[in-house]
Design a protein around this motif. Structure first.
Motif, PDB file in Angstrom:
ATOM      1  N   UNK A 299      39.716  30.112  42.481  1.00 49.78           N
ATOM      2  CA  UNK A 299      38.368  30.851  41.814  1.00 49.78           C
ATOM      3  C   UNK A 299      38.526  32.114  42.460  1.00 49.78           C
ATOM      4  N   UNK A 300      38.615  32.325  43.734  1.00 56.85           N
ATOM      5  CA  UNK A 300      38.320  33.515  44.620  1.00 56.85           C
ATOM      6  C   UNK A 300      39.682  34.412  44.364  1.00 56.85           C
ATOM      7  N   UNK A 301      40.733  33.749  44.360  1.00 58.39           N
ATOM      8  CA  UNK A 301      42.074  34.341  44.228  1.00 58.39           C
ATOM      9  C   UNK A 301      42.069  34.958  42.585  1.00 58.39           C
ATOM     10  N   UNK A 302      41.692  34.594  41.836  1.00 61.05           N
ATOM     11  CA  UNK A 302      41.637  34.979  40.320  1.00 61.05           C
ATOM     12  C   UNK A 302      40.720  36.228  40.449  1.00 61.05           C
ATOM     13  N   UNK A 303      39.438  36.037  41.038  1.00 58.33           N
ATOM     14  CA  UNK A 303      38.439  37.049  41.212  1.00 58.33           C
ATOM     15  C   UNK A 303      38.940  38.255  41.969  1.00 58.33           C
ATOM     16  N   UNK A 304      39.707  38.125  42.994  1.00 60.23           N
ATOM     17  CA  UNK A 304      40.363  39.205  43.856  1.00 60.23           C
ATOM     18  C   UNK A 304      41.330  39.889  43.050  1.00 60.23           C
ATOM     19  N   UNK A 305      42.147  39.214  42.184  1.00 62.02           N
ATOM     20  CA  UNK A 305      43.235  39.785  41.351  1.00 62.02           C
ATOM     21  C   UNK A 305      42.583  40.615  40.307  1.00 62.02           C
ATOM     22  N   UNK A 307      39.831  42.226  40.118  1.00 60.88           N
ATOM     23  CA  UNK A 307      39.238  43.226  40.802  1.00 60.88           C
ATOM     24  C   UNK A 307      40.105  44.147  41.277  1.00 60.88           C
ATOM     25  N   UNK A 308      41.412  43.673  41.617  1.00 63.22           N
ATOM     26  CA  UNK A 308      42.402  44.731  42.183  1.00 63.22           C
ATOM     27  C   UNK A 308      43.058  45.232  40.905  1.00 63.22           C
ATOM     28  N   UNK A 309      43.039  44.748  39.645  1.00 68.59           N
ATOM     29  CA  UNK A 309      43.511  45.352  38.517  1.00 68.59           C
ATOM     30  C   UNK A 309      42.684  46.479  38.128  1.00 68.59           C
ATOM     31  N   UNK A 313      43.798  50.562  37.659  1.00 63.89           N
ATOM     32  CA  UNK A 313      43.102  51.484  36.658  1.00 63.89           C
ATOM     33  C   UNK A 313      42.411  52.627  37.221  1.00 63.89           C
ATOM     34  N   UNK A 314      41.574  52.407  38.304  1.00 64.33           N
ATOM     35  CA  UNK A 314      40.752  53.425  38.933  1.00 64.33           C
ATOM     36  C   UNK A 314      41.550  54.608  39.518  1.00 64.33           C
ATOM     37  N   UNK A 315      42.634  54.125  40.123  1.00 63.15           N
ATOM     38  CA  UNK A 315      43.735  54.657  40.962  1.00 63.15           C
ATOM     39  C   UNK A 315      44.467  55.765  40.081  1.00 63.15           C
ATOM     40  N   UNK A 361      29.914  46.054  44.698  1.00 64.66           N
ATOM     41  CA  UNK A 361      29.455  45.966  43.119  1.00 64.66           C
ATOM     42  C   UNK A 361      28.326  46.931  42.534  1.00 64.66           C
ATOM     43  N   UNK A 362      27.176  46.676  43.535  1.00 64.96           N
ATOM     44  CA  UNK A 362      25.965  47.660  43.207  1.00 64.96           C
ATOM     45  C   UNK A 362      26.233  49.115  43.440  1.00 64.96           C
ATOM     46  N   UNK A 363      27.007  49.478  44.394  1.00 64.91           N
ATOM     47  CA  UNK A 363      27.304  50.798  44.547  1.00 64.91           C
ATOM     48  C   UNK A 363      28.319  51.366  43.495  1.00 64.91           C
TER      49      UNK A 363
END
Length: 406
Positions: A299-305, A307-309, A313-315, A361-363
């Motif tokens: 679950x955390x691996x998927x979450x991290x991936x 957010x990395x995606x 996109x932001x980059x 997240x809130x930032x």
């Protein structure tokens, strides 16, 4: 920087193809945590380079214009095919010496070691670059400005040299026959990334392996390399990856009882110790370690991936819009870097990553509210931040009960 923005999807396409091909061949070429860290280091390097290009390219442009104004250039360079070929060869020749400097001096290695820290070898590793390395190596290419090669020609040729080196970071291509006599290939570059005793400091070439053959640094691939550095990093934090060896050199310099040695620490070969200092036992290059691979829930691996995606996109947005943004570009860059640190923290199973994730997240939600002033988007981001915070803290309670966090 636009060519980088367009190149990113192409890089990911080839990484995906290599991953699929490795599955077909039954080879384990990728690990999720390692690959995310490779790409995180690449993102960090591109962001810093985007802000530093005024300095790095500006020096070249300044020298070129001074020499042009005073008619001091050695040659009058035209944009003929032959001049492009000559420049391509010269760029690769200078890259060889810049790369060799990066391995044979401590300060050069501090900037370049990041590229070698991965214990895997694949196309994602090609994108793992040292953030500060360009500040030490750009000087090697300034003679091209003195000779008279225009900045645009230099930039295009340097980019072509870098792009060539992407495909040679693979284990799926074996030897390539006569092509290997002159050109750098995956086989030659696997040697360069090997930490085996007879592979260290070999095959510095970018495009033409002929430089290594001429200057005594060539080594044929004869055994399967063990990848990584002799002292493993054991971290998925991209900031630590870039800073660790600089901090090591700084400590050596401060501890040295002699002023000369305080300076020499930075310019002697990696592993050199000042006089009258107790030496740390150097690990043997042939020592085999278990790969750093802390386990985290799916679950955390998927979450991290996921957010990395978003980070990718932001980059792309940041690199493609640098000239159109004012103050927000600094905030976006900061949020991207904080995201990379925290994603690494999840893969490192750090407790602080859970707490810091809420702040991150809130930032982001506050940033979107402040700069873009779109009510619906702001509300949506605060809702997402709240849901993600609840979810990640739920996982944290489970992991804490199982002592899974370090």
């Amino acid at each position: 920087m636009n060519y980088i923005v367009w190149a990113i999807p192409v890089f990911f396409l080839f990484i995906a193809l290599e991953f699929l091909a490795s599955k077909v061949e039954g080879k384990k070429v990728y690990r999720l945590n390692d690959s995310i860290n490779d790409l995180s280091c690449g993102v960090l390097q591109q962001i810093i380079s985007a802000f530093a290009k005024t300095i790095l390219l500006g020096v070249y442009v300044l020298i070129y214009e001074i020499f042009a104004k005073n008619s001091w250039h050695i040659f009058h360079i035209s944009s003929s095919v032959w001049m492009w070929i000559v420049l391509f060869i010269l760029v690769d020749f200078l890259y060889y010496w810049a790369h060799r400097f990066s391995h044979t001096t401590a300060i050069g290695w501090a900037g370049h070691a990041i590229h070698h820290q991965s214990e895997e070898f694949n196309l994602a590793v090609a994108l793992r670059q040292g953030t500060l390395q360009p500040f030490f190596t750009f000087l090697f290419f300034l003679p091209l400005a003195i000779i008279g090669f225009p900045p645009a020609m230099y930039l295009i040729t340097k980019a072509a040299n870098t792009l060539y080196q992407f495909w040679i970071h693979t284990r799926l291509i074996n030897t390539m026959g006569p092509f290997e006599w002159v050109m750098n290939t995956p086989s030659h570059h696997r040697v360069h990334h090997g930490k085996n005793q007879h592979y260290i400091d070999k095959n510095y070439a970018g495009v033409f392996i002929i430089w290594d053959r001429l200057f005594g640094s060539f080594q044929q691939e004869d055994i399967h390399p063990a990848y990584g550095v002799t002292t493993p990093l054991n971290s998925w934090n991209p900031i630590w990856a870039n800073a660790s060896y600089f901090l090591h050199l700084g400590k050596l310099s401060l501890k040295s009882p002699f002023l000369v040695d305080k300076i020499k620490v930075w310019f002697m070969p990696p592993g050199w110790n000042p006089r009258n200092m107790e030496e740390d036992p150097a690990p043997s290059p042939d020592t085999l370690y278990d790969k750093y691979d802390p386990k985290i829930p799916m679950g955390i691996s998927i979450y991290a991936v996921l957010h990395f995606a978003v980070v990718i996109l932001a980059t792309m947005y940041l690199l493609g819009s640098m000239g159109d943004m004012q103050h927000e570009k600094y905030t976006i860059a900061t949020l991207i870097i904080l995201s990379l640190i925290n994603i690494g923290g999840f893969f490192d199973t750090k407790k602080w990553a859970v707490y810091f994730e809420v702040v991150r997240l809130y930032a982001i939600a506050i940033f979107i509210t402040f700069f873009y002033k779109i009510a619906f988007l702001s509300i949506a981001m605060f809702v997402v931040a709240t849901l993600c915070s609840i979810w990640i803290n739920y996982y944290y309670r489970i992991l804490r009960e199982n002592n899974a966090f370090s």
